[in-house]
Write a protein that holds these residues in place. Structure first.
Motif, short mmCIF file in Angstrom:
data_model
loop_
_atom_site.label_atom_id
_atom_site.label_comp_id
_atom_site.label_asym_id
_atom_site.label_seq_id
_atom_site.Cartn_x
_atom_site.Cartn_y
_atom_site.Cartn_z
N SER A 4 0.79 -1.18 0.08
CA SER A 4 0.02 0.20 -0.15
C SER A 4 0.91 1.14 -0.23
O SER A 4 0.33 2.38 0.29
CB SER A 4 -0.99 -0.05 1.31
N SER A 5 1.98 1.09 -0.15
CA SER A 5 2.96 2.53 -0.26
C SER A 5 2.85 3.33 -1.46
O SER A 5 2.71 4.65 -1.44
CB SER A 5 4.43 1.88 -0.42
N SER A 6 2.34 2.90 -2.52
CA SER A 6 1.77 3.90 -3.44
C SER A 6 0.68 4.64 -3.34
O SER A 6 0.60 5.75 -3.72
CB SER A 6 1.71 2.73 -4.88
N ASP A 7 -0.35 3.97 -2.58
CA ASP A 7 -1.69 4.77 -2.13
C ASP A 7 -1.08 5.92 -0.99
O ASP A 7 -1.44 6.97 -1.26
CB ASP A 7 -2.61 3.71 -1.48
N LEU A 8 -0.15 5.52 -0.30
CA LEU A 8 0.41 6.53 0.57
C LEU A 8 0.99 7.65 0.29
O LEU A 8 0.64 8.92 0.37
CB LEU A 8 0.96 5.83 1.89
N LYS A 9 1.70 7.44 -0.80
CA LYS A 9 2.60 8.30 -1.70
C LYS A 9 1.74 9.17 -2.14
O LYS A 9 1.63 10.45 -2.35
CB LYS A 9 3.49 7.65 -2.61
N GLU A 10 0.61 8.59 -3.05
CA GLU A 10 -0.25 9.40 -3.74
C GLU A 10 -1.32 10.27 -2.74
O GLU A 10 -1.49 11.60 -3.17
CB GLU A 10 -1.43 8.66 -4.48
N ARG A 11 -1.65 9.84 -1.50
CA ARG A 11 -2.17 10.66 -0.55
C ARG A 11 -1.43 11.67 -0.21
O ARG A 11 -2.08 12.78 -0.26
CB ARG A 11 -2.46 9.74 0.55
N SER A 12 -0.14 11.45 0.04
CA SER A 12 0.72 12.68 0.34
C SER A 12 0.71 13.62 -0.45
O SER A 12 0.74 14.91 -0.52
CB SER A 12 2.12 12.12 0.68
N LYS A 13 0.89 13.23 -1.77
CA LYS A 13 1.37 14.36 -2.96
C LYS A 13 -0.02 15.10 -3.21
O LYS A 13 -0.05 16.28 -3.37
CB LYS A 13 1.37 13.41 -4.34
N GLN A 14 -1.22 14.36 -3.12
CA GLN A 14 -2.49 15.17 -3.31
C GLN A 14 -2.81 16.08 -2.20
O GLN A 14 -3.37 17.25 -2.27
CB GLN A 14 -3.71 14.12 -3.55
N ASN A 15 -2.40 15.72 -1.12
CA ASN A 15 -2.58 16.62 0.10
C ASN A 15 -1.71 17.91 0.24
O ASN A 15 -2.20 19.00 0.25
CB ASN A 15 -2.45 15.85 1.48
N THR A 16 -0.72 17.65 -0.20
CA THR A 16 0.52 18.73 -0.62
C THR A 16 -0.29 19.75 -1.64
O THR A 16 -0.25 20.92 -1.50
CB THR A 16 1.71 18.40 -0.93
N ASN A 17 -0.69 19.20 -2.80
CA ASN A 17 -1.28 19.99 -3.80
C ASN A 17 -2.46 20.80 -3.46
O ASN A 17 -2.66 21.68 -3.65
CB ASN A 17 -1.71 19.15 -4.94
N SER A 18 -3.35 20.21 -2.59
CA SER A 18 -4.51 20.57 -2.12
C SER A 18 -4.19 21.89 -1.03
O SER A 18 -4.73 22.99 -1.26
CB SER A 18 -5.24 19.54 -1.30
#
Length: 442
Positions: free
Chosen positions: A325-339
């Motif tokens: 699930s590491s890819s999901d965690l990275k995507e969550r962090s990326k989108q949160n930063t963009n938000s």
């Protein structure tokens, strides 16, 4: 009549010094429970930020070793079992992945700074509400006074018209129309009294140990607002350039930085943590043993080596399942930063547009107030003087004079409403630019 008009005009605002208002605001910040609650929570987050970088505590263990065994007694055992019984002492230390504690501490520190800016924003809103309610209260009191004078003037008109109708000198519809206008004025009085009572009820929330409701009601912010309005006009360009000093913008800016650090932290959450340990087992002393061998010597001296035991080792958490699930965690962090980054950009655009809008409104209200002072009031006063002269000369009746007086009184009510709107707009600009009080130690 002239004295009445001058009295009303010069008593629309009261005369407390602006430094007294600043002292009241500082007193509210120091003593009100809502602000104390914010300060206590800020201190809590500050303490939590300092704790996050603490190294994990070591673990100490103690175990009774007795293997193999025929029973679970810690004291007595059969003499034909090997001498592996003893007490084991162990100590271990968890070693977090390098950089994880530092990032955790930085994230918690940023959360503390975030809440600091949030608390500043809440304090500004708190003071804005306090000052706005005082403005509404003073405005409602003046409008109640003027509206009551309008009601009395309309009542005089109605009585004169009724008398004139009784003598056959006027039509009934004029009297009925005046009765309707009087009823509308009474309804307006109920509305104004409700506004006053609402403001009074709201101001009770701002009572403190050293400032009761009586002291609050004795406050007036006319001079404070006058100085602040002059400040806004003279420093308009500077205030717009420094619009990013708004606590909400600073909060959004820190949120972006926190999101970036949380993204770094999440990238090492699956990294292996290590634990080192040392164990020492003190073996139980045994002098004799039972031999069940073919020679059948029942009791014999203990000949085996009886030294104590110890062990040293390392445990490593291997990220096996979490890697899926590491890819999901990275995507969550990326989108949160963009938000958070988009939120910061939106916040700046909102502050700039709102500042411009409020200043346009303030300039428009200034123009309207100036129009009332330099054009409308002089014209209405001239009209009232002319009507009074014509009435004295017998050219018009008293109803027309009273009608002109009502027009002037209604104009003063509109003038007070304009001043109220201007005061609220001024306070909104001060709240937006974080300049409600001189002291920055909110």
């Amino acid at each position: 009549m002239q004295r009445l008009i001058i009295f009303l005009f010069f008593h629309i605002t009261l005369s407390i010094h602006s430094q007294e208002v600043d002292a009241q605001l500082e007193n509210l910040i120091l003593e009100h429970p809502e602000i104390k609650s914010l300060n206590a929570e800020l201190n809590s987050k500050r303490a939590n930020a300092g704790h996050e970088t603490t190294y994990p505590d070591p673990k100490i263990g103690m175990a009774f070793r007795n293997y193999p065994t025929r029973s679970y007694s810690f004291n007595d055992r059969a003499y034909d079992t090997p001498g592996m019984t003893g007490i084991e002492y162990s100590i271990s230390q968890e070693i977090p992945f390098p950089g994880r504690l530092t990032l955790q501490g930085k994230v918690r520190k940023l959360e503390e700074i975030e809440f600091l800016h949030y608390s500043k924003s809440r304090k500004n809103q708190f003071l804005l509400e306090y000052l706005s309610q005082i403005v509404r209260l003073k405005s409602a009191e003046k409008k109640i006074e003027l509206n009551d004078q309008i009601r009395k003037t309309l009542e005089s008109q109605r009585q004169i018209s009724a008398s004139s109708f009784a003598t056959g000198n006027s039509a009934l519809d004029k009297t009925l129309k005046l009765e309707v206008e009087t009823a509308f004025t009474q309804e307006r009085q109920i509305e104004l009294i409700r506004d006053k009572e609402n403001a009074l009820a709201s101001l009770t929330y701002f009572k403190t140990e050293s400032s009761d409701l009586g002291k609050i009601l004795g406050s007036d912010i006319s001079k404070y607002l006058k100085e602040k309005t002059s400040f806004i006009k003279s420093e308009k360009v500077t205030l717009r350039q420094n619009i990013t000093e708004n606590p909400n913008y600073k909060l959004a800016m820190i949120s972006v930085e926190r999101a970036r650090n949380e993204s770094k932290l999440s990238s090492i959450l699956h990294a292996p943590d290590t634990e080192i340990f040392f164990a020492y087992m003190r073996r139980r002393k045994q002098i004799i043993a039972v031999d069940d061998g073919p020679l059948n010597y029942q009791i014999m001296d203990q000949t085996e080596y009886r030294g104590d035991l110890f062990s040293v080792g390392v445990n490593v958490r291997v990220p096996v399942w979490s890697l899926f699930s590491s890819s999901d965690l990275k995507e969550r962090s990326k989108q949160n930063t963009n938000s958070k980054a988009f939120e910061l950009e939106k916040n700046k655009l909102y502050l700039e547009s709102n500042f411009d809008k409020l200043n346009v409104t303030l300039e428009s209200l200034d123009s309207q107030i100036e129009f009332y002072e330099k054009r409308l009031f002089p014209e209405l006063n001239k009209s009232l003087s002319a009507s009074s002269s014509n009435y004295a000369g017998g050219k018009i009746n008293l109803l027309e004079v009273l009608g002109t007086k009502i027009d002037l009184q209604k104009a003063y009510i509109s003038f007070i409403e304009l001043q109220e709107k201007k005061s609220i707009i001024c306070l909104l600009i001060l709240e937006l630019t974080d300049t409600l009080v001189k002291s920055k130690g909110l």
